[in-house]
Write an enzyme that holds these catalytic residues in place. Structure first.
Site, PDB file in Angstrom:
ATOM      1  N   ASP A 117       0.810  -1.208   0.000  1.00 44.23           N
ATOM      2  CA  ASP A 117       0.000   0.000   0.000  1.00 44.23           C
ATOM      3  C   ASP A 117       0.848   1.265   0.000  1.00 44.23           C
ATOM      4  O   ASP A 117       0.482   2.271  -0.623  1.00 44.23           O
ATOM      5  CB  ASP A 117      -0.936   0.001   1.215  1.00 44.23           C
TER       6      ASP A 117
ATOM      7  N   CYS B 265       1.010  -7.611   5.877  1.00 44.56           N
ATOM      8  CA  CYS B 265       0.580  -6.416   5.155  1.00 44.56           C
ATOM      9  C   CYS B 265      -0.891  -6.467   4.768  1.00 44.56           C
ATOM     10  O   CYS B 265      -1.546  -7.483   4.858  1.00 44.56           O
ATOM     11  CB  CYS B 265       1.513  -6.114   3.997  1.00 44.56           C
ATOM     12  N   ASP B 266      -1.370  -5.323   4.298  1.00 45.63           N
ATOM     13  CA  ASP B 266      -2.764  -4.924   4.450  1.00 45.63           C
ATOM     14  C   ASP B 266      -3.832  -5.881   3.941  1.00 45.63           C
ATOM     15  O   ASP B 266      -4.664  -6.353   4.699  1.00 45.63           O
ATOM     16  CB  ASP B 266      -2.960  -3.560   3.806  1.00 45.63           C
ATOM     17  N   LYS B 267      -3.907  -6.145   2.647  1.00 47.75           N
ATOM     18  CA  LYS B 267      -5.020  -6.952   2.116  1.00 47.75           C
ATOM     19  C   LYS B 267      -4.722  -8.435   2.169  1.00 47.75           C
ATOM     20  O   LYS B 267      -5.617  -9.256   1.983  1.00 47.75           O
ATOM     21  CB  LYS B 267      -5.332  -6.573   0.655  1.00 47.75           C
TER      22      LYS B 267
ATOM     23  N   CYS C  48       4.707  -2.211   8.495  1.00 45.38           N
ATOM     24  CA  CYS C  48       5.049  -0.876   9.029  1.00 45.38           C
ATOM     25  C   CYS C  48       4.664  -0.740  10.498  1.00 45.38           C
ATOM     26  O   CYS C  48       3.612  -1.198  10.929  1.00 45.38           O
ATOM     27  CB  CYS C  48       4.404   0.201   8.183  1.00 45.38           C
TER      28      CYS C  48
ATOM     29  N   GLU D   1      -6.801   4.045  -0.480  1.00 47.51           N
ATOM     30  CA  GLU D   1      -6.366   4.707   0.757  1.00 47.51           C
ATOM     31  C   GLU D   1      -5.783   6.063   0.388  1.00 47.51           C
ATOM     32  O   GLU D   1      -5.191   6.222  -0.674  1.00 47.51           O
ATOM     33  CB  GLU D   1      -5.280   3.885   1.462  1.00 47.51           C
TER      34      GLU D   1
ATOM     35  N   SER E 271      -5.610   5.351   5.106  1.00 48.32           N
ATOM     36  CA  SER E 271      -4.604   4.398   5.564  1.00 48.32           C
ATOM     37  C   SER E 271      -4.709   4.208   7.074  1.00 48.32           C
ATOM     38  O   SER E 271      -5.131   5.111   7.803  1.00 48.32           O
ATOM     39  CB  SER E 271      -3.207   4.928   5.218  1.00 48.32           C
TER      40      SER E 271
END
Length: 553
Positions: free
Chosen positions: A78, A119-121, A191, A443, A469
């Site tokens: 992202d 991580c995100d998705k 992150c 985002e 985000s």
């Protein structure tokens, strides 16, 4: 064993021959076959170490008498995709990840599965797949990135984004920004704040689908690799006992995860992902239920992106997710009788957890606030809801009223922000960035971090039918539903309209009469879709509203 479907009996001699072409022995084929969904790639900091995690998982599986077989999945970073067309693919990639894991898991009848996301998705996509496939499964993430303290500031990726805004208004030099750039992301891992990836990895613990420590042990610690070996061994126990994801991912487990979400102050993106994951498990979670949990669950943690907030390594040192769960249990907020991948109940898992730092994890009797970190807002601007990370909003902005500055894309808003044409008190409205309108519901860390870097985050609000985000802070209200492309009221807002925000009361309204809104609605024609072909074109035609979790029809 399920794997007998492709390995047992004379009829399966051709199948065994294909395995033997890859070097598998008869002994390996006699054992339970464990599929490993490995999200490794060389484009995502949280994934760059996942081959090492996979090797550790394989070692654990072999120690416990199984045969591991790994396969890959896609993933979007992202941060790297932020601020350009690439971000349109981020949320949409969740469905591809879920589908690809489902294809691999059902085309090849594994006896069990290990999912290795970061991580995100990737985390929610794999959780959706696990619920669909429903064979004994366990999750082990790559772990969070470290944060360094440079010149008295604890840095993370958000520091760099905000630094750009600070340079634009002369509050920071380019040389100072480069120091931040070179130190904000000092290791592999997701992150380092309570951004979306770490939020979801922590909630895997709360749901019970991952071992204690999954969400907080830093990526570079040896303990992370020991945990991966333990996960490999533990999946073999799950296979033996036939404990499947749907045995663990019950309605009560999702309620536990929502409580943990509010206590930890997780990303607003969890409001998209948890309903979508629950949907795959045959469970309904809506915004009203999320608000109900938030209203009764205290916020115990203030991690980045909260100003001056702690980072994941601090939460780890303080006792991690299990210590947070134990604090919640002191007020009987959790269901502690639920089974988890440890083979033990939630209560048994947290029985030895200790809160080692009540500054990082507040005691249940002295929380940061008596209600949760996320708030659902409704009103004539968001009839089906909007979402804000209340714990990251300055107290001054909990109630705000100001003129709308209206933009039909993120790029248009950023141009105006960087040009210095946003004034204190303004309410920035960014529309046609929803699941359909984006398409892909980008985002928007660039505009929010620019506002923060310019020192306007205590004076300016941002509203969007897109999303923000997990690194975003300030009065940033996303997921506004219905979205503009669906004819939602956000599409009717005009420049200068007064927007009234009351995060404390959970309201979001445009100060325009019902009669005027009706006239605008009658004359309203949504913008043309920005992308009509390829995957995003199909996605836009199939995706539902943000308030449903942006699931596909």
């Amino acid at each position: 064993m399920r794997s007998d479907l492709f390995k047992k009996g004379i009829e399966k001699a051709p199948h065994r021959s294909l395995f033997k072409s890859m070097g598998y022995t008869d002994e390996e084929l006699r054992r339970p076959i464990i599929g490993i969904a490995n999200a490794y790639s060389e484009i995502i900091p949280g994934h760059i170490d996942l081959n090492k995690i996979t090797d550790a998982v394989k070692a654990g599986i072999r120690m416990a008498g199984g045969t591991p077989i790994a396969f890959g999945t896609i993933g979007v970073c992202d941060g790297i995709a932020m601020g350009h067309t690439g971000m349109k693919y981020s949320l949409a990639s969740r469905e591809v990840i879920a589908d690809s894991c489902e294809v691999m898991g059902l085309a090849h009848p594994f006896d069990g599965m290990v999912f290795i996301p970061n991580c995100d998705k990737i985390v929610p996509g794999m959780l959706m797949a696990a619920a669909r496939i429903n064979v004994p499964s366990i999750f082990i993430s790559g772990g969070p990135m470290l944060s360094l303290n440079i010149n008295g500031q604890d840095l993370d990726l958000n520091s760099v984004f905000e630094g750009v805004g600070a340079v634009k208004v002369g509050k920071m030099t380019e040389e100072e920004l480069q120091v931040i750039e070179n130190n904000a992301c000092p290791s592999c891992g997701s992150c380092s704040g309570m951004f979306t990836a770490n939020s979801m990895n922590c909630l895997c613990e709360a749901i019970g689908i991952a071992l204690p420590g999954n969400g907080t042990i830093p990526a570079v610690y040896a303990e992370r690799f020991r945990l991966a070996k333990e996960a490999g061994m533990k999946v073999m126990e799950l296979v033996e006992k036939n404990i499947t994801p749907r045995d663990i991912m019950t309605k009560e487990a999702f309620m536990n995860s929502l409580a943990a979400d509010m206590a930890l102050g997780c990303s607003t993106n969890t409001v998209l992902h948890l309903p979508a994951i629950a949907h795959e498990a045959g469970i309904k979670i809506n915004l009203d239920l999320i608000n109900e949990v938030s209203s009764t669950t205290p916020n115990l943690c203030r991690l980045a992106p909260v100003v001056g907030g702690y980072h994941m390594q601090d939460l780890y040192a303080a006792g991690g997710v299990q210590a947070v769960l134990r604090e919640l249990d002191k007020k009987d907020i959790l269901n502690t009788d639920l089974i988890t991948v440890t083979g033990l109940t939630v209560g048994e898992n947290i029985s030895k957890a200790v809160n080692k730092n009540n500054k990082v994890i507040r005691d249940i009797d002295s929380p940061y606030s008596k209600t949760g970190g996320i708030k659902i807002l409704r009103g004539n601007l968001a009839p089906d809801g909007g979402v804000v990370k209340k714990s990251a909003v300055d107290e001054k902005m909990l109630i705000h009223q100001g003129p709308a500055r209206v933009f039909d894309s993120e790029e248009d808003a950023i141009e105006e922000i960087y040009a210095g044409r946003i004034n204190k008190g303004d309410v920035i409205v960014i529309r046609y960035e929803g699941p359909k309108g984006g398409p892909g519901m980008r985002e928007m860390l660039a505009p929010t971090s620019a506002i923060a870097g310019m020192g306007l985050d205590k004076d300016v609000a941002l509203l969007t039918d897109g999303r923000f985000s997990g690194a975003t802070r300030g009065a940033s209200i996303g997921h506004i539903s219905p979205e503009a492309m669906d004819g939602g009221p956000i599409g009717l807002v005009k420049e200068g309209d007064i927007i009234a925000i009351n995060i404390t009361e959970g309201t979001l309204d445009i100060k325009v009469s019902d009669e005027e809104l009706a006239i605008r609605k009658q004359n309203f024609v949504p913008n043309e879709p920005k992308i009509k072909t390829g995957y995003l074109g199909r996605y836009a035609r199939m995706v539902t509203s943000a308030n449903t979790g942006a699931i596909l029809k």
